[in-house]
Design a protein around this motif. Structure first.
Motif, PDB file in Angstrom:
ATOM      1  N   LEU A  18       0.761  -1.046   0.235  1.00 44.67           N
ATOM      2  CA  LEU A  18       0.092  -0.033  -0.120  1.00 44.67           C
ATOM      3  C   LEU A  18       0.779   1.194   0.231  1.00 44.67           C
ATOM      4  O   LEU A  18       1.694   1.320   0.953  1.00 44.67           O
ATOM      5  N   CYS A  19       0.803   2.003  -1.212  1.00 46.32           N
ATOM      6  CA  CYS A  19       1.354   3.339  -1.197  1.00 46.32           C
ATOM      7  C   CYS A  19       0.012   4.353  -1.035  1.00 46.32           C
ATOM      8  O   CYS A  19      -0.657   4.346  -1.897  1.00 46.32           O
ATOM      9  N   VAL A  20       0.628   5.266  -0.045  1.00 44.47           N
ATOM     10  CA  VAL A  20      -0.323   6.557   0.201  1.00 44.47           C
ATOM     11  C   VAL A  20       0.006   7.668  -0.253  1.00 44.47           C
ATOM     12  O   VAL A  20       1.170   7.982  -0.137  1.00 44.47           O
ATOM     13  N   VAL A  21      -0.863   8.519  -0.996  1.00 46.51           N
ATOM     14  CA  VAL A  21      -0.481   9.672  -1.509  1.00 46.51           C
ATOM     15  C   VAL A  21      -0.967  10.884  -0.680  1.00 46.51           C
ATOM     16  O   VAL A  21      -2.165  10.762  -0.103  1.00 46.51           O
ATOM     17  N   ASP A  22      -0.062  11.881  -0.450  1.00 50.44           N
ATOM     18  CA  ASP A  22      -0.816  12.912   0.719  1.00 50.44           C
ATOM     19  C   ASP A  22      -0.381  14.277  -0.202  1.00 50.44           C
ATOM     20  O   ASP A  22       0.618  14.154  -0.995  1.00 50.44           O
ATOM     21  N   VAL A  23      -1.054  15.139   0.236  1.00 49.42           N
ATOM     22  CA  VAL A  23      -0.605  16.654  -0.695  1.00 49.42           C
ATOM     23  C   VAL A  23      -0.021  17.630   0.313  1.00 49.42           C
ATOM     24  O   VAL A  23       0.067  17.157   1.647  1.00 49.42           O
ATOM     25  N   GLU A  24       0.513  18.544  -0.417  1.00 49.48           N
ATOM     26  CA  GLU A  24       1.358  19.442   0.339  1.00 49.48           C
ATOM     27  C   GLU A  24       0.442  20.174   1.616  1.00 49.48           C
ATOM     28  O   GLU A  24      -0.885  20.118   1.325  1.00 49.48           O
ATOM     29  N   THR A  40       1.079  19.118  13.337  1.00 51.43           N
ATOM     30  CA  THR A  40      -0.183  20.021  12.668  1.00 51.43           C
ATOM     31  C   THR A  40       0.433  20.662  11.438  1.00 51.43           C
ATOM     32  O   THR A  40       1.666  20.690  11.006  1.00 51.43           O
ATOM     33  N   ALA A  41      -0.478  20.844  10.442  1.00 54.09           N
ATOM     34  CA  ALA A  41       0.010  21.749   9.225  1.00 54.09           C
ATOM     35  C   ALA A  41      -1.155  22.619   8.976  1.00 54.09           C
ATOM     36  O   ALA A  41      -2.311  22.608   9.177  1.00 54.09           O
ATOM     37  N   PRO A  42      -0.609  23.591   7.686  1.00 51.85           N
ATOM     38  CA  PRO A  42      -1.753  24.286   7.650  1.00 51.85           C
ATOM     39  C   PRO A  42      -3.144  23.810   6.686  1.00 51.85           C
ATOM     40  O   PRO A  42      -4.157  24.241   6.848  1.00 51.85           O
ATOM     41  N   GLY A  43      -2.972  22.680   6.165  1.00 55.93           N
ATOM     42  CA  GLY A  43      -4.029  22.062   5.459  1.00 55.93           C
ATOM     43  C   GLY A  43      -3.822  22.248   4.095  1.00 55.93           C
ATOM     44  O   GLY A  43      -3.461  23.276   3.696  1.00 55.93           O
ATOM     45  N   SER A  44      -4.373  21.453   3.172  1.00 54.45           N
ATOM     46  CA  SER A  44      -4.389  21.258   1.759  1.00 54.45           C
ATOM     47  C   SER A  44      -5.492  22.157   1.201  1.00 54.45           C
ATOM     48  O   SER A  44      -6.658  22.527   1.631  1.00 54.45           O
ATOM     49  N   ARG A  45      -5.166  22.664   0.032  1.00 56.51           N
ATOM     50  CA  ARG A  45      -6.076  23.302  -1.057  1.00 56.51           C
ATOM     51  C   ARG A  45      -6.903  22.295  -1.688  1.00 56.51           C
ATOM     52  O   ARG A  45      -7.783  22.402  -2.455  1.00 56.51           O
ATOM     53  N   ILE A  46      -6.492  20.932  -1.704  1.00 59.46           N
ATOM     54  CA  ILE A  46      -7.191  19.828  -2.427  1.00 59.46           C
ATOM     55  C   ILE A  46      -8.287  19.362  -1.439  1.00 59.46           C
ATOM     56  O   ILE A  46      -8.191  18.720  -0.407  1.00 59.46           O
ATOM     57  N   GLU A  47      -9.628  19.590  -1.983  1.00 54.05           N
ATOM     58  CA  GLU A  47     -10.744  19.458  -1.150  1.00 54.05           C
ATOM     59  C   GLU A  47     -10.674  17.722  -0.719  1.00 54.05           C
ATOM     60  O   GLU A  47     -10.415  17.144  -1.698  1.00 54.05           O
ATOM     61  N   GLY A  48     -11.199  17.628   0.454  1.00 54.52           N
ATOM     62  CA  GLY A  48     -11.374  16.205   0.914  1.00 54.52           C
ATOM     63  C   GLY A  48     -10.220  15.456   1.479  1.00 54.52           C
ATOM     64  O   GLY A  48     -10.468  14.431   1.947  1.00 54.52           O
ATOM     65  N   ILE A  49      -9.018  16.074   1.255  1.00 51.32           N
ATOM     66  CA  ILE A  49      -8.100  15.261   1.827  1.00 51.32           C
ATOM     67  C   ILE A  49      -6.837  16.390   2.135  1.00 51.32           C
ATOM     68  O   ILE A  49      -7.091  17.572   1.960  1.00 51.32           O
ATOM     69  N   GLY A  50      -5.892  16.048   2.738  1.00 48.86           N
ATOM     70  CA  GLY A  50      -4.658  16.805   3.356  1.00 48.86           C
ATOM     71  C   GLY A  50      -5.177  17.679   4.656  1.00 48.86           C
ATOM     72  O   GLY A  50      -5.173  18.898   4.697  1.00 48.86           O
ATOM     73  N   ARG A  51      -5.460  16.749   5.643  1.00 55.85           N
ATOM     74  CA  ARG A  51      -6.083  17.321   6.911  1.00 55.85           C
ATOM     75  C   ARG A  51      -4.968  18.106   7.618  1.00 55.85           C
ATOM     76  O   ARG A  51      -3.741  18.089   7.378  1.00 55.85           O
ATOM     77  N   PRO A  52      -5.178  19.202   8.422  1.00 54.46           N
ATOM     78  CA  PRO A  52      -4.425  20.038   9.124  1.00 54.46           C
ATOM     79  C   PRO A  52      -3.651  19.277  10.726  1.00 54.46           C
ATOM     80  O   PRO A  52      -2.845  19.624  11.141  1.00 54.46           O
ATOM     81  N   ARG A  53      -4.564  18.249  10.868  1.00 56.00           N
ATOM     82  CA  ARG A  53      -4.123  17.234  11.883  1.00 56.00           C
ATOM     83  C   ARG A  53      -4.306  15.905  11.362  1.00 56.00           C
ATOM     84  O   ARG A  53      -5.049  15.738  10.791  1.00 56.00           O
TER      85      ARG A  53
END
Length: 163
Positions: A18-24, A40-53
């Motif tokens: 399993l390879c998981v992709v994540d966004v900036e 924690t992170a700012p969160g992504s502009r890609i809707e539905g993925i890329g959570r801030p925590r």
């Protein structure tokens, strides 16, 4: 989703990786790499993925590999896939598609054979005013052209330049 798939792979003792992709700007990739679930992170502009925590359901132990995909690459991949499928897909599907291409390129470079499976997450029609709108992309400072070129080149020639 990745944790559910990973748990199933492990439960069934499948010879699957399993390879998981994540966004900036997402917390997941950094948590996977560091083992620190409090990142924690700012969160992504890609809707539905890329959570801030990091969500409690995220299980790094069932993931074999993880890569981070730039937002511009995710959106470019959504454009390319939409054009080739003759139907729009969203940017999270673009993220998955980009990761699949990355894996295919790496497998080819290593001389490995195998099947790759990904998900089409959602229709891209609802993103006409954002990801598929040149004005929105320009205002957001997102240049997808270089990524579109790299993706098209890989699909047409088999040469992949991650950039």
């Amino acid at each position: 989703t990745s944790s559910t798939i990973g748990r199933y792979i492990r439960y069934r003792s499948l010879p699957t990786r399993l390879c998981v992709v994540d966004v900036e700007n997402s917390a997941f990739y950094d948590a996977y790499c560091s083992g620190d679930r409090e990142i924690t992170a700012p969160g992504s502009r890609i809707e539905g993925i890329g959570r801030p925590r990091v969500e409690p359901s995220f299980l790094p132990s069932v993931i074999d590999h993880m890569i981070r995909v730039p937002d511009a690459a995710s959106i470019a991949a959504a454009h390319v896939l939409s054009e080739r499928l003759f139907r729009r897909v969203g940017a999270s599907t673009g993220t998955n598609f980009f990761g699949t291409l990355w894996m295919a390129a790496n497998m080819r470079a290593e001389g490995r054979a195998g099947s790759l499976v990904t998900l089409i997450c959602d229709s891209g029609d609802r993103y006409a005013s954002t990801y598929f709108n040149p004005d929105w992309l320009r205002e957001a400072g997102i240049d997808i052209a270089p990524w579109v070129g790299r993706i098209d080149r890989f699909l047409d020639t088999g040469h992949f330049d991650m950039g």
